[in-house]
Design an enzyme around this catalytic site. Sequence first.
Site, PDB file in Angstrom:
ATOM      1  N   LYS A 123     -73.563  13.896   9.179  1.00 38.64           N
ATOM      2  CA  LYS A 123     -72.374  14.247   8.389  1.00 38.64           C
ATOM      3  C   LYS A 123     -72.248  15.759   8.257  1.00 38.64           C
ATOM      4  O   LYS A 123     -71.141  16.309   8.283  1.00 38.64           O
ATOM      5  CB  LYS A 123     -72.458  13.577   7.013  1.00 38.64           C
ATOM      6  CG  LYS A 123     -72.243  12.065   7.105  1.00 38.64           C
ATOM      7  CD  LYS A 123     -72.662  11.304   5.856  1.00 38.64           C
ATOM      8  CE  LYS A 123     -72.603   9.807   6.112  1.00 38.64           C
ATOM      9  NZ  LYS A 123     -73.126   8.999   5.007  1.00 38.64           N
TER      10      LYS A 123
ATOM     11  N   GLN B   8     -75.868   9.708  -0.626  1.00 39.56           N
ATOM     12  CA  GLN B   8     -76.340   8.843   0.457  1.00 39.56           C
ATOM     13  C   GLN B   8     -77.065   7.619  -0.115  1.00 39.56           C
ATOM     14  O   GLN B   8     -77.981   7.745  -0.912  1.00 39.56           O
ATOM     15  CB  GLN B   8     -77.271   9.646   1.383  1.00 39.56           C
ATOM     16  CG  GLN B   8     -77.708   8.894   2.621  1.00 39.56           C
ATOM     17  CD  GLN B   8     -76.537   8.541   3.549  1.00 39.56           C
ATOM     18  OE1 GLN B   8     -75.681   9.357   3.827  1.00 39.56           O
ATOM     19  NE2 GLN B   8     -76.500   7.303   4.017  1.00 39.56           N
TER      20      GLN B   8
ATOM     21  N   ASP C  90     -66.045   8.680  -0.167  1.00 42.11           N
ATOM     22  CA  ASP C  90     -66.535   7.414   0.396  1.00 42.11           C
ATOM     23  C   ASP C  90     -65.672   6.233  -0.061  1.00 42.11           C
ATOM     24  O   ASP C  90     -65.808   5.123   0.442  1.00 42.11           O
ATOM     25  CB  ASP C  90     -67.984   7.159  -0.057  1.00 42.11           C
ATOM     26  CG  ASP C  90     -69.001   7.561   1.002  1.00 42.11           C
ATOM     27  OD1 ASP C  90     -68.626   7.591   2.192  1.00 42.11           O
ATOM     28  OD2 ASP C  90     -70.155   7.839   0.641  1.00 42.11           O
TER      29      ASP C  90
END
Length: 281
Positions: free
Chosen positions: A49, A93, A116
């Site tokens: 990422k 994460q 997200d």
Amino acid sequence: MATRIDGKALAAKVKAQVAEAAKGLSRQPGLAVILVGNDPASRVYVNGKERDCAECGFQSFEHALPEETAQAELLALIEELNQDPRVDGILCQLPLPSHLDEDAVLNAIARDKDVDCFHPYNVGRLAAGDPVFLPCTPAGVMEMLREYGISVRGKRCAVLGRSNIVGKPMAMLLLQQDGTVTVCHSKTPDLAAITREADILVSAVGRVSLITADMVKEGAVVIDVAMNRNGEGKLCGDVDYAGVEPKASYITPVPGGVGPMTRAMLMRNILTAARHHQAEN
Ligand code: NAP
């Protein structure tokens, strides 16, 4: 012979478009990435990422915290990032170490930085058909369908898996594009009877060779979201690619299919967040 949907090439195209659009902003978009603990797979994802951010001309701010980080400490960091004007998106994460409350952590991320699309507010907006951000993996699948000219309208769609991250939002996006959607899960009896009816089959289960040729309708579009390791340790999906490919009209490979698209869609969400923030100022 099916057309192979090239997720890697399409992801590169999407990232190039995002990078171009970002040049027009008054400030460089920024992503804060929080990584708790030493999970090697999570480290690989975070590195990927951060590379994507660099490719798109975004700043990334990594916060690597030790395994034993307390909930209060993590929440305090998120609050700090919520207030930081350089940060447009915050990504924590997953999975988190078991002593941390994942829901509380995700709910603490500011709605407008929830790139997200895990916050209940954004999940609700998506369910209501008025999303701010699109969940990255299902959005990546929809982008693939669009790019290859595959219409969802009136099609029978089977989604295998009902997780909050993939299956449920996938079903919602297909429904919003006028598909007739059946969602299957571990308690679904006679899975094959449902998959054989599907014009568009999306598998997000996580089981090697779950989908064999006899379970697929002639000419179906087969999208394999899963990322498994086979007996030889090689990355593979749920679909028996060699068996299914001659029967399908379109098929995604693993690797090189949905995975790269998920990452590209994250970059698009960061751009969306940055545009909102800069419009406000
Ligand atoms: P998950 O939370 O473990 O969900 C798996 C789903 O599969 C559950 O809903 C489960 O049903 C269902 N399931 C299990 N056995 C089944 C069966 N025999 N028939 C039908 N459904 C069955 O996993 P996830 O996070 O959604 O991820 C799914 C897969 O996608 C994994 O391989 C993951 O690595 C991959 N993934 C890929 C990407 C990408 O970018 N390519 C992104 C995210 C995830 P129950 O709800 O009844 O347990």
